[in-house]
Scaffold this active site. Structure first.
Site, PDB file in Angstrom:
ATOM      1  N   ARG A 104      -4.210   7.222 -10.464  1.00 20.33           N
ATOM      2  CA  ARG A 104      -4.432   6.634  -9.130  1.00 20.33           C
ATOM      3  C   ARG A 104      -5.674   7.299  -8.567  1.00 20.33           C
ATOM      4  O   ARG A 104      -5.718   8.509  -8.395  1.00 20.33           O
ATOM      5  CB  ARG A 104      -3.226   6.859  -8.212  1.00 20.33           C
ATOM      6  CG  ARG A 104      -3.519   6.486  -6.771  1.00 20.33           C
ATOM      7  CD  ARG A 104      -2.297   6.480  -5.876  1.00 20.33           C
ATOM      8  NE  ARG A 104      -1.476   5.318  -6.109  1.00 20.33           N
ATOM      9  CZ  ARG A 104      -0.565   4.857  -5.235  1.00 20.33           C
ATOM     10  NH1 ARG A 104      -0.364   5.483  -4.090  1.00 20.33           N
ATOM     11  NH2 ARG A 104       0.158   3.788  -5.518  1.00 20.33           N
ATOM     12  N   HIS A 131      -4.307  -3.113  -7.649  1.00 19.02           N
ATOM     13  CA  HIS A 131      -3.008  -2.417  -7.712  1.00 19.02           C
ATOM     14  C   HIS A 131      -2.047  -3.275  -8.567  1.00 19.02           C
ATOM     15  O   HIS A 131      -1.072  -3.834  -8.066  1.00 19.02           O
ATOM     16  CB  HIS A 131      -2.460  -2.225  -6.295  1.00 19.02           C
ATOM     17  CG  HIS A 131      -1.317  -1.258  -6.197  1.00 19.02           C
ATOM     18  ND1 HIS A 131      -0.883  -0.487  -7.256  1.00 19.02           N
ATOM     19  CD2 HIS A 131      -0.514  -0.930  -5.151  1.00 19.02           C
ATOM     20  CE1 HIS A 131       0.139   0.260  -6.858  1.00 19.02           C
ATOM     21  NE2 HIS A 131       0.379   0.010  -5.602  1.00 19.02           N
ATOM     22  N   GLN A 134       1.960  -2.936  -8.649  1.00 18.65           N
ATOM     23  CA  GLN A 134       2.707  -3.507  -7.520  1.00 18.65           C
ATOM     24  C   GLN A 134       2.971  -4.989  -7.733  1.00 18.65           C
ATOM     25  O   GLN A 134       4.023  -5.512  -7.360  1.00 18.65           O
ATOM     26  CB  GLN A 134       1.915  -3.301  -6.222  1.00 18.65           C
ATOM     27  CG  GLN A 134       2.636  -3.808  -4.987  1.00 18.65           C
ATOM     28  CD  GLN A 134       3.877  -2.997  -4.636  1.00 18.65           C
ATOM     29  OE1 GLN A 134       3.814  -1.795  -4.535  1.00 18.65           O
ATOM     30  NE2 GLN A 134       5.010  -3.662  -4.450  1.00 18.65           N
ATOM     31  N   ASP A 219      -0.275  -6.135   4.087  1.00 20.28           N
ATOM     32  CA  ASP A 219      -0.471  -4.744   3.672  1.00 20.28           C
ATOM     33  C   ASP A 219      -1.096  -4.008   4.856  1.00 20.28           C
ATOM     34  O   ASP A 219      -1.486  -4.650   5.843  1.00 20.28           O
ATOM     35  CB  ASP A 219      -1.406  -4.731   2.437  1.00 20.28           C
ATOM     36  CG  ASP A 219      -1.551  -3.354   1.793  1.00 20.28           C
ATOM     37  OD1 ASP A 219      -0.792  -2.435   2.144  1.00 20.28           O
ATOM     38  OD2 ASP A 219      -2.446  -3.202   0.930  1.00 20.28           O
ATOM     39  N   CYS A 259       3.899  -4.118   0.204  1.00 25.54           N
ATOM     40  CA  CYS A 259       4.003  -3.109  -0.855  1.00 25.54           C
ATOM     41  C   CYS A 259       4.510  -1.771  -0.319  1.00 25.54           C
ATOM     42  O   CYS A 259       5.004  -0.946  -1.085  1.00 25.54           O
ATOM     43  CB  CYS A 259       2.680  -2.954  -1.579  1.00 25.54           C
ATOM     44  SG  CYS A 259       1.340  -2.337  -0.529  1.00 25.54           S
ATOM     45  N   ARG A 287       9.769  -1.613  -8.459  1.00 27.81           N
ATOM     46  CA  ARG A 287       8.705  -0.780  -9.025  1.00 27.81           C
ATOM     47  C   ARG A 287       9.268   0.025 -10.203  1.00 27.81           C
ATOM     48  O   ARG A 287       8.611   0.204 -11.227  1.00 27.81           O
ATOM     49  CB  ARG A 287       8.131   0.189  -7.975  1.00 27.81           C
ATOM     50  CG  ARG A 287       7.454  -0.454  -6.779  1.00 27.81           C
ATOM     51  CD  ARG A 287       6.204  -1.209  -7.155  1.00 27.81           C
ATOM     52  NE  ARG A 287       5.220  -0.395  -7.852  1.00 27.81           N
ATOM     53  CZ  ARG A 287       4.362   0.440  -7.256  1.00 27.81           C
ATOM     54  NH1 ARG A 287       4.332   0.532  -5.941  1.00 27.81           N
ATOM     55  NH2 ARG A 287       3.492   1.137  -7.956  1.00 27.81           N
TER      56      ARG A 287
HETATM   57  N1  NVA Z   1      -3.825  -1.077   0.155  1.00 27.95           N
HETATM   58  C1  NVA Z   1      -3.034   0.121   0.230  1.00 27.95           C
HETATM   59  C2  NVA Z   1      -1.891   0.048  -0.727  1.00 27.95           C
HETATM   60  C3  NVA Z   1      -0.982   1.251  -0.698  1.00 27.95           C
HETATM   61  C4  NVA Z   1       0.112   1.185  -1.723  1.00 27.95           C
HETATM   62  C5  NVA Z   1      -3.915   1.329  -0.080  1.00 27.95           C
HETATM   63  O1  NVA Z   1      -4.748   1.239  -0.977  1.00 27.95           O
HETATM   64  O2  NVA Z   1      -3.776   2.343   0.601  1.00 27.95           O
HETATM   65  N1   CP Z   2       3.333   0.601  -2.836  1.00 30.54           N
HETATM   66  C1   CP Z   2       2.924   1.780  -3.323  1.00 30.54           C
HETATM   67  O1   CP Z   2       2.124   1.844  -4.253  1.00 30.54           O
HETATM   68  O2   CP Z   2       3.471   2.871  -2.723  1.00 30.54           O
HETATM   69  P1   CP Z   2       3.039   4.383  -2.908  1.00 30.54           P
HETATM   70  O3   CP Z   2       1.672   4.552  -2.315  1.00 30.54           O
HETATM   71  O4   CP Z   2       4.084   5.155  -2.154  1.00 30.54           O
HETATM   72  O5   CP Z   2       3.032   4.727  -4.375  1.00 30.54           O
END
Ligand code: NVA
Ligand code: CP
Length: 301
Positions: A104, A131, A134, A219, A259, A287
């Site tokens: 990540r 992502h 997800q 989101d 998400c 998930r």
């Molecule tokens: N769009 C959000 C998703 C978090 C799971 C981010 O990138 O922070």
């Molecule tokens: N939706 C999601 O990816 O959650 P986290 O950031 O908690 O992993």
């Protein structure tokens, strides 16, 4: 040895993705009925998190533990990555020790470089652009509640961000139509729009996008890395809140997904996310099952 990476949904065919989703539902049943799995026996997953996570980390770690494997959590603060060791070197070293790696991070180009040097499968656990993990959970959740998503109408309301980009890829691959409503200046990336032009409609009007939808998705307004823009984003995104009025534009039996983490009172009202059309807790649970199925698929590939 062939190595399959999962950096975006485009890395797998519809047939392969469908197989993973089917397996996700099987492993969900196996867990619910107390069946023991050792599909990850002697397997180790390396997990590099350069951004925060609750769901993704716990889902991957629990998936490995439940299948007799092991996961190692690596954060930049306490690895050499944080002290400037090149990502390519880290990829080569970890590949000699673990069976599969998830990352990540911020720039999507970083995971591409990592995957180029990795000799084991690499999973995108979120980048600024995509992502895909997800989406596996969202697609599983839709199918469990409503059956096939092919031909359905999905409304994406809010930021043209990593989640939106992955929904766009999913719309082309799975054959549903995606209405995307974003404020001016926050539209999805042009190259991803072009790739998916036949399955998306872009608008700056949330009501229009939600009209007749079978699924409404939103989101956060400020993703990880966008924190400095929080105030200006709150102003720009205000008309893009998913509330009862917006949900009433969608089909009567439309589902709501997010998400998570969510900000009640910003991108979604509490009565929607905690209301009867919301399936966010199933979505979060899935998930675990879908990532378990993904790990099995990539390791056995
Ligand atoms: N769009 C959000 C998703 C978090 C799971 C981010 O990138 O922070
Ligand atoms: N939706 C999601 O990816 O959650 P986290 O950031 O908690 O992993």
């Amino acid at each position: 040895m062939t190595v399959k990476h999962f950096l975006t949904l485009n890395d797998l065919s519809l047939e392969q993705l469908t197989r993973i989703l089917k397996r996700a539902m099987e492993v969900k049943t196996e867990r619910a009925t107390g069946q023991v799995s050792n599909s990850m026996q002697n397997r180790v997953l390396g997990m590099i998190f350069e951004k925060a996570s609750t769901r993704t980390r716990v889902a991957f770690e629990a998936a490995m533990a439940q299948c007799a494997g092991h996961a190692i959590f690596l954060a930049p603060d306490n690895t050499q990555l944080g002290r400037g060791e090149p990502i390519e070197d880290t990829a080569r070293v970890l590949s000699r020790m673990v069976d599969i790696i998830m990352l990540r991070t911020f720039e999507h180009s970083k995971i591409e470089a990592f995957a180029q040097y990795a000799q084991v499968p690499v999973i995108n656990a979120l980048t600024d652009r995509f992502h895909p993990c997800q989406l596996l959970a969202d697609l599983q959740t839709f199918e469990e509640h409503r059956g096939s998503i092919r031909g359905a109408k999905v409304a994406w309301i809010g930021d043209g961000n990593n989640m939106c980009h992955s929904y766009m890829n999913a719309s082309r691959i799975f054959g549903f139509h995606l209405n995307i409503a974003c404020p001016k200046g926050y539209a999805p990336d042009a190259d991803i729009c072009e790739l998916n032009q036949d399955s998306i409609t872009l608008t700056e009007n949330a009501i229009e996008a939600a009209s007749g939808a079978d699924l409404v998705v939103t989101d956060v307004w400020a993703s990880m890395g966008d924190e400095a823009e929080t105030l200006e984003r709150q102003r720009a995104f205000k008309p893009f809140q998913v509330n009862q009025q917006l949900m009433q534009q969608a089909n009567k039996d439309a589902l709501f997904m997010h998400c998570l983490p969510a900000h009640r009172g910003e991108e979604v009202t509490a009565d929607v996310i905690d209301g009867p059309q919301s399936v966010v807790w199933d979505e979060a649970e899935n998930r675990l099952h879908s990532q378990k199925a993904l790990l099995e698929f990539l390791i056995q590939y």
